[in-house]
Design an enzyme around this catalytic site. Structure first.
Site, PDB file in Angstrom:
ATOM      1  N   ASN B  44       0.634  -0.994  -0.155  1.00 43.08           N
ATOM      2  CA  ASN B  44       0.123   0.058   0.114  1.00 43.08           C
ATOM      3  C   ASN B  44       0.823   1.339   0.179  1.00 43.08           C
ATOM      4  O   ASN B  44       1.835   1.463   0.841  1.00 43.08           O
ATOM      5  CB  ASN B  44      -0.864   0.026   1.325  1.00 43.08           C
ATOM      6  CG  ASN B  44      -1.988   1.042   1.334  1.00 43.08           C
ATOM      7  OD1 ASN B  44      -1.706   2.133   0.931  1.00 43.08           O
ATOM      8  ND2 ASN B  44      -2.956   0.662   1.574  1.00 43.08           N
ATOM      9  N   HIS B  55      -3.399  -0.096  -3.258  1.00 41.10           N
ATOM     10  CA  HIS B  55      -3.472  -0.917  -2.310  1.00 41.10           C
ATOM     11  C   HIS B  55      -2.541  -1.983  -2.808  1.00 41.10           C
ATOM     12  O   HIS B  55      -1.986  -2.097  -3.523  1.00 41.10           O
ATOM     13  CB  HIS B  55      -4.844  -1.490  -2.282  1.00 41.10           C
ATOM     14  CG  HIS B  55      -5.981  -0.585  -1.439  1.00 41.10           C
ATOM     15  ND1 HIS B  55      -6.768  -1.200  -0.601  1.00 41.10           N
ATOM     16  CD2 HIS B  55      -5.782   0.644  -1.290  1.00 41.10           C
ATOM     17  CE1 HIS B  55      -7.563  -0.123  -0.120  1.00 41.10           C
ATOM     18  NE2 HIS B  55      -7.026   1.084  -0.465  1.00 41.10           N
ATOM     19  N   GLU B  57      -2.905  -5.281  -3.066  1.00 43.22           N
ATOM     20  CA  GLU B  57      -3.168  -6.218  -4.043  1.00 43.22           C
ATOM     21  C   GLU B  57      -2.905  -5.833  -5.476  1.00 43.22           C
ATOM     22  O   GLU B  57      -2.425  -6.235  -6.241  1.00 43.22           O
ATOM     23  CB  GLU B  57      -4.469  -7.019  -3.684  1.00 43.22           C
ATOM     24  CG  GLU B  57      -4.511  -7.702  -2.484  1.00 43.22           C
ATOM     25  CD  GLU B  57      -5.185  -6.595  -1.221  1.00 43.22           C
ATOM     26  OE1 GLU B  57      -4.765  -5.430  -1.423  1.00 43.22           O
ATOM     27  OE2 GLU B  57      -5.700  -6.863  -0.442  1.00 43.22           O
ATOM     28  N   CYS B  85     -10.231  -4.655  -3.896  1.00 44.01           N
ATOM     29  CA  CYS B  85      -9.336  -5.703  -4.253  1.00 44.01           C
ATOM     30  C   CYS B  85      -9.879  -7.012  -4.241  1.00 44.01           C
ATOM     31  O   CYS B  85      -9.533  -8.018  -4.973  1.00 44.01           O
ATOM     32  CB  CYS B  85      -8.148  -5.885  -3.137  1.00 44.01           C
ATOM     33  SG  CYS B  85      -7.192  -4.377  -3.148  1.00 44.01           S
ATOM     34  N   ASP B 145      -8.439   4.523   4.160  1.00 46.87           N
ATOM     35  CA  ASP B 145      -7.952   3.664   3.350  1.00 46.87           C
ATOM     36  C   ASP B 145      -9.218   2.590   3.289  1.00 46.87           C
ATOM     37  O   ASP B 145      -9.236   2.019   2.060  1.00 46.87           O
ATOM     38  CB  ASP B 145      -6.895   2.701   3.954  1.00 46.87           C
ATOM     39  CG  ASP B 145      -5.958   2.020   2.880  1.00 46.87           C
ATOM     40  OD1 ASP B 145      -5.662   2.886   1.896  1.00 46.87           O
ATOM     41  OD2 ASP B 145      -5.892   1.022   2.912  1.00 46.87           O
TER      42      ASP B 145
END
Lengths: 149, 149
Positions: B44, B55, B57, B85, B145
């Protein structure tokens, strides 16, 4: 007064055409504040940058930078968003999504509506034609972009 | 032979620690082929780059570049993925997701399982502690987030 969805769509269409001119997948998007201010816009660049994460909506979202809240924002996209970008909309609680067309691809429109997102589908003929012609000419690339093998 | 999920998790933890050392949100991820090859890894970088789309992923996914198919890939992440994600995993039919922990955040684990993704939750104590301590110290950044206002 809320901006006219069709007017907002013009920005996304201009982005999609830019992508097409670059030899890419013609999907454009733009993130607006509900007061009509443009926060960010972009287009799919899978081909141009070899980056499968740059879908139109993701590109517009990142170009808008960090926002305190997305509740009063409008994501405008030329084509209905699929899981990846629908997940983006849902996670960040983007209040409204304006979809240029959902004829060639229905994406996650139903899922977003079921989960409280306001979705306006315009079925703009320019978007429908641009996407249909591109998919017919590039079936493999299209399947790659939506994760079909 | 399928690689050991705990071994794969080490790469994601190293990425999360890198993010923490940079002053960022400590969530790391890695995309592996089912044969154990590392395809891409990342973390991230919302804080570091002011980019809310990075992020863990997404970062690992993009660093892996364009893949023909994701069916035989394993997405490893230190924390359960949320809608953004999870949507990525579902759209590209990533076969398996290894989750370091789902204690601090359950994310889209249930949704992914319901839709056919194999999800292995390890509840690794290092991941749980790192995330809990960071969330306690940075509640505003954490809420930003995950899209909470």
């Amino acid at each position: 007064m809320e901006p006219d969805p069709s007017t907002l769509l013009e920005t996304a269409i201009a982005e999609a055409r830019r992508g097409l001119a670059e030899g890419g997948i013609p999907i454009g998007a733009a993130l607006f504040h509900a007061d009509g201010r443009l926060l960010g816009c972009g287009h799919n660049r899978r081909v141009q940058e070899g980056d499968p994460s740059i879908h139109g909506e993701t590109d517009a979202f990142r170009k808008a930078g960090r926002q305190r809240s997305y509740r009063d924002t409008i994501m405008v996209t030329t084509l209905a968003p699929y899981w990846y970008c629908s997940g983006l909309v849902r996670q960040f609680n983007i209040g409204t999504v304006v979809v240029g067309e959902a004829v060639n691809f229905a994406g996650g429109v139903q899922w977003l509506r079921e989960n409280g997102t306001r979705v306006v589908v315009l079925d703009d003929q320019r978007c429908i034609t641009m996407m249909r012609e591109w998919i017919e000419a590039n079936p493999a690339l299209w399947n790659e972009d939506i994760g079909e093998e």
